[in-house]
Design an enzyme around this catalytic site. Structure first.
Site, short mmCIF file in Angstrom:
data_model
loop_
_atom_site.label_atom_id
_atom_site.label_comp_id
_atom_site.label_asym_id
_atom_site.label_seq_id
_atom_site.Cartn_x
_atom_site.Cartn_y
_atom_site.Cartn_z
N SER A 24 21.32 15.87 0.81
CA SER A 24 20.18 15.08 0.34
C SER A 24 20.52 14.21 -0.86
O SER A 24 19.65 13.53 -1.40
CB SER A 24 19.01 16.02 -0.03
OG SER A 24 19.40 16.93 -1.04
N ASN A 111 15.29 26.61 -5.11
CA ASN A 111 13.91 26.48 -4.63
C ASN A 111 12.95 26.13 -5.76
O ASN A 111 12.13 25.21 -5.65
CB ASN A 111 13.48 27.78 -3.95
CG ASN A 111 14.27 28.09 -2.70
OD1 ASN A 111 15.08 27.28 -2.26
ND2 ASN A 111 14.04 29.26 -2.12
N THR A 156 -20.72 -10.34 5.63
CA THR A 156 -20.71 -9.09 6.38
C THR A 156 -20.34 -9.47 7.80
O THR A 156 -20.73 -10.53 8.29
CB THR A 156 -22.08 -8.37 6.36
OG1 THR A 156 -23.06 -9.22 6.97
CG2 THR A 156 -22.51 -8.03 4.95
N HIS A 157 -19.54 -8.62 8.46
CA HIS A 157 -19.03 -8.91 9.80
C HIS A 157 -18.24 -10.23 9.83
O HIS A 157 -18.13 -10.87 10.88
CB HIS A 157 -20.17 -8.99 10.82
CG HIS A 157 -21.10 -7.81 10.78
ND1 HIS A 157 -20.84 -6.61 11.40
CD2 HIS A 157 -22.29 -7.65 10.14
CE1 HIS A 157 -21.82 -5.77 11.17
NE2 HIS A 157 -22.72 -6.37 10.41
N SER A 278 8.52 -22.75 5.73
CA SER A 278 8.98 -22.51 7.10
C SER A 278 10.34 -23.15 7.30
O SER A 278 10.64 -24.20 6.73
CB SER A 278 7.98 -23.11 8.10
OG SER A 278 8.54 -23.21 9.39
N LYS A 284 4.48 -26.26 5.86
CA LYS A 284 3.93 -24.91 5.72
C LYS A 284 4.04 -24.38 4.29
O LYS A 284 5.03 -24.58 3.60
CB LYS A 284 4.65 -23.94 6.66
CG LYS A 284 4.39 -24.18 8.13
CD LYS A 284 2.96 -23.92 8.54
CE LYS A 284 2.57 -22.46 8.39
NZ LYS A 284 3.37 -21.57 9.25
N ASN A 286 3.30 -20.52 3.22
CA ASN A 286 2.91 -19.22 3.77
C ASN A 286 2.64 -18.20 2.66
O ASN A 286 3.45 -18.06 1.74
CB ASN A 286 4.00 -18.67 4.69
CG ASN A 286 4.30 -19.60 5.85
OD1 ASN A 286 3.40 -20.21 6.41
ND2 ASN A 286 5.57 -19.71 6.22
N GLU A 291 1.06 -11.05 2.69
CA GLU A 291 1.33 -10.45 4.00
C GLU A 291 2.20 -9.21 3.87
O GLU A 291 1.99 -8.21 4.58
CB GLU A 291 1.99 -11.49 4.90
CG GLU A 291 1.05 -12.63 5.29
CD GLU A 291 1.76 -13.76 6.02
OE1 GLU A 291 2.95 -13.58 6.37
OE2 GLU A 291 1.15 -14.82 6.23
N TYR A 318 9.85 29.02 0.96
CA TYR A 318 10.58 27.77 1.12
C TYR A 318 11.24 27.70 2.49
O TYR A 318 11.78 28.67 2.99
CB TYR A 318 11.65 27.64 0.03
CG TYR A 318 12.44 26.36 0.14
CD1 TYR A 318 11.94 25.17 -0.37
CD2 TYR A 318 13.69 26.33 0.79
CE1 TYR A 318 12.65 23.98 -0.25
CE2 TYR A 318 14.39 25.16 0.92
CZ TYR A 318 13.87 23.99 0.41
OH TYR A 318 14.57 22.81 0.53
N GLN A 323 12.92 19.66 2.54
CA GLN A 323 13.80 18.61 2.02
C GLN A 323 13.32 17.23 2.44
O GLN A 323 13.63 16.23 1.79
CB GLN A 323 15.23 18.85 2.51
CG GLN A 323 16.26 17.87 1.97
CD GLN A 323 17.67 18.31 2.27
OE1 GLN A 323 18.17 19.26 1.69
NE2 GLN A 323 18.34 17.62 3.19
N LYS A 326 10.98 14.22 0.14
CA LYS A 326 11.35 13.27 -0.91
C LYS A 326 11.55 11.84 -0.45
O LYS A 326 11.01 10.91 -1.04
CB LYS A 326 12.62 13.76 -1.62
CG LYS A 326 12.43 15.06 -2.36
CD LYS A 326 13.75 15.60 -2.88
CE LYS A 326 13.62 17.07 -3.17
NZ LYS A 326 13.35 17.86 -1.95
#
Length: 461
Positions: A24, A111, A156-157, A278, A284, A286, A291, A318, A323, A326
């Site tokens: 790990s 542990n 709304t909507h 772009s 463009k 963006n 996003e 344990y 493991q 993380k």
């Protein structure tokens, strides 16, 4: 001979794939500060209790400081053969201070060691996230105060509903971030119990002072049950849950930024600092930062789901499955931190098109509710009747192809003869938002008061 740190009963090396799946260190090396701090606290307590000598404790502390300097200086050689951060640190410590290093692991196990290290890491991360959330709130509040009078359509909507102010809209996200901070604070308070000294699962026969170790590491108290202490990952789950909700909040705002910066809507502009171009279309601009914030929510929610699935079938105490707590959590929390910085930056960068917002706020019969309220307030009409009358007037305006404020009085009186010219006073977007003065409403004075209140709270933080 297998791993020298635990391989006394083993006669051969593990298979290559076993070493690969077991290691790990590639991700838990991030715990080095917490691991060294916990080891120093443990060694100091062992010496205070007469379990190891003061000389050994001093040598261990000096050696751990040297290891810390090497890691932070970039000269430490991490070994996958040593599996994890704990054995990497202890192995290097043995090279530096000799036999004393072997006494450090008295009355503890990997542990309780890893549970302690990861709790410290998560606690530190929560503190960092809280600071980032506060900065995000600060950016929102300052922008809200600057645009307390800026009128825009409320939806709304995704349909035009009623006029609101841009400042009021931004303050909604301030409230969300405030709840996020509360959830992280709750998670931090619950995790602040120290597992160190619980050993493998049953506690230890050595006369530890676990309260002293807990205090040295800034914990409120030691954990009360050794089985629970080494097998608990609620602190990760709860933190990831808070992170998932916070990420969803960011994603909702990111979605609005994407929509509002579209030329079809045109409510907001972002500068070159938070947009990209772009490779084929020169025109463009963006909103890629928004996003990507929206997308990273998937990582955070996915990490929560993944760890829930890891933990759901584990008996006490344990298990090596843990493991897997993380890597996903570290990635998710880092994604949230990055998203918060990006969102705060976009808030400070964005410029609303106030003319376009105002024009949109007045379209779509957004002041219809104000007309209905006027019928109730002035004519004494029951609201359900007023709602019906207003619907018929909206229908007339729609057939005439005009907004409510441009519909002739005669057309309104054809539906309800008692309507007077005074009705036009409530059909402007400015009068509509100004009238919403109930506590928590969108009235500009409300927005200013709420924003000023938040500024004081953030300054207190």
């Amino acid at each position: 001979m297998s791993n020298k740190m635990w391989g006394g009963r083993f006669e051969s090396e593990p298979a290559a794939i076993m070493a690969e799946i077991n290691a790990s260190i590639d991700f838990d090396q991030k715990l080095y500060r917490q691991d060294i701090a916990a080891s120093k606290a443990h060694a100091g307590m062992l010496a205070d209790q007469g379990i190891i000598s003061a000389a050994d404790a001093a040598a261990i502390a000096k050696g751990l400081d040297a290891v810390l300097a090497e890691i932070e200086g970039g000269t430490f050689a991490f070994s996958r053969a040593l599996e994890d951060i704990h054995m990497n640190v202890e192995s290097r410590l043995k090279t530096l201070v000799g036999e004393a290093a072997g006494r450090l692991h008295t009355a503890r196990s990997r542990n309780d060691q890893v549970a302690t290290d990861f709790k410290l890491f998560v606690r530190d991360t929560i503190d960092g996230i809280d600071a980032l959330l506060a900065d995000y709130q600060q950016a929102l509040v300052e922008k809200a105060l600057a645009h307390a009078d800026t009128v825009m359509p409320g939806f709304t909507h995704l349909q035009t509903a009623q006029p609101v102010t841009f400042g009021h809209h931004l303050l909604a996200y301030v409230e969300m971030a405030g709840r996020d901070r509360g959830r992280f604070a709750d998670a931090r308070a619950r995790l602040n119990e120290c597992p160190l000294g619980s050993a493998a699962l049953a506690g230890t026969s050595f006369p530890l002072d676990r309260h002293k170790t807990a205090a040295a590491l800034g914990f409120s108290r030691p954990t009360a049950n050794s089985l629970d202490a080494v097998s608990d990952r609620d602190f990760v789950l709860e933190t990831l849950s808070a992170a998932a909700i916070a990420s969803v909040h960011l994603s909702r705002f990111a979605e609005e930024i994407v929509i509002w910066t579209s030329p079809l809507v045109g409510f907001l502009k972002l500068t070159d600092a938070f947009t990209t171009g772009s490779s084929i279309m020169p025109q463009k601009r963006n909103p890629d930062a928004a996003e990507l914030v929206r997308a990273k929510t998937g990582r955070v929610c996915g990490a929560l789901t993944a760890l829930l699935m890891v933990m759901k079938g584990l008996p006490l105490a344990y298990q090596k499955d843990m493991q897997e707590d993380k890597e996903g959590a570290m990635d998710a929390l880092a994604a949230l931190e990055l998203s918060l910085v990006a969102m705060a930056g976009m808030v400070r960068d964005m410029t609303p098109d106030t003319v376009r917002m105002r024009a949109a706020a007045g379209s779509g019969y957004a002041t219809a509710t104000d007309l209905a309220d006027w019928l109730v307030r002035v004519l004494g009409m029951p609201f359900r009747d007023a709602h019906h009358v207003t619907g018929r007037i909206v229908q007339a305006a729609e057939k005439a192809g005009v907004d409510l404020s441009d519909l002739p009085l005669a057309a309104m009186q054809a539906v309800e003869p008692r309507i007077t010219a005074a009705v036009f006073d409530v059909l402007t977007v400015d009068s509509a938002v100004k009238s919403r003065s109930s506590y928590g409403g969108t009235a500009p004075d409300n927005v200013r008061a709420q924003a000023q209140g938040w500024l004081k709270r953030l300054a207190g933080d």
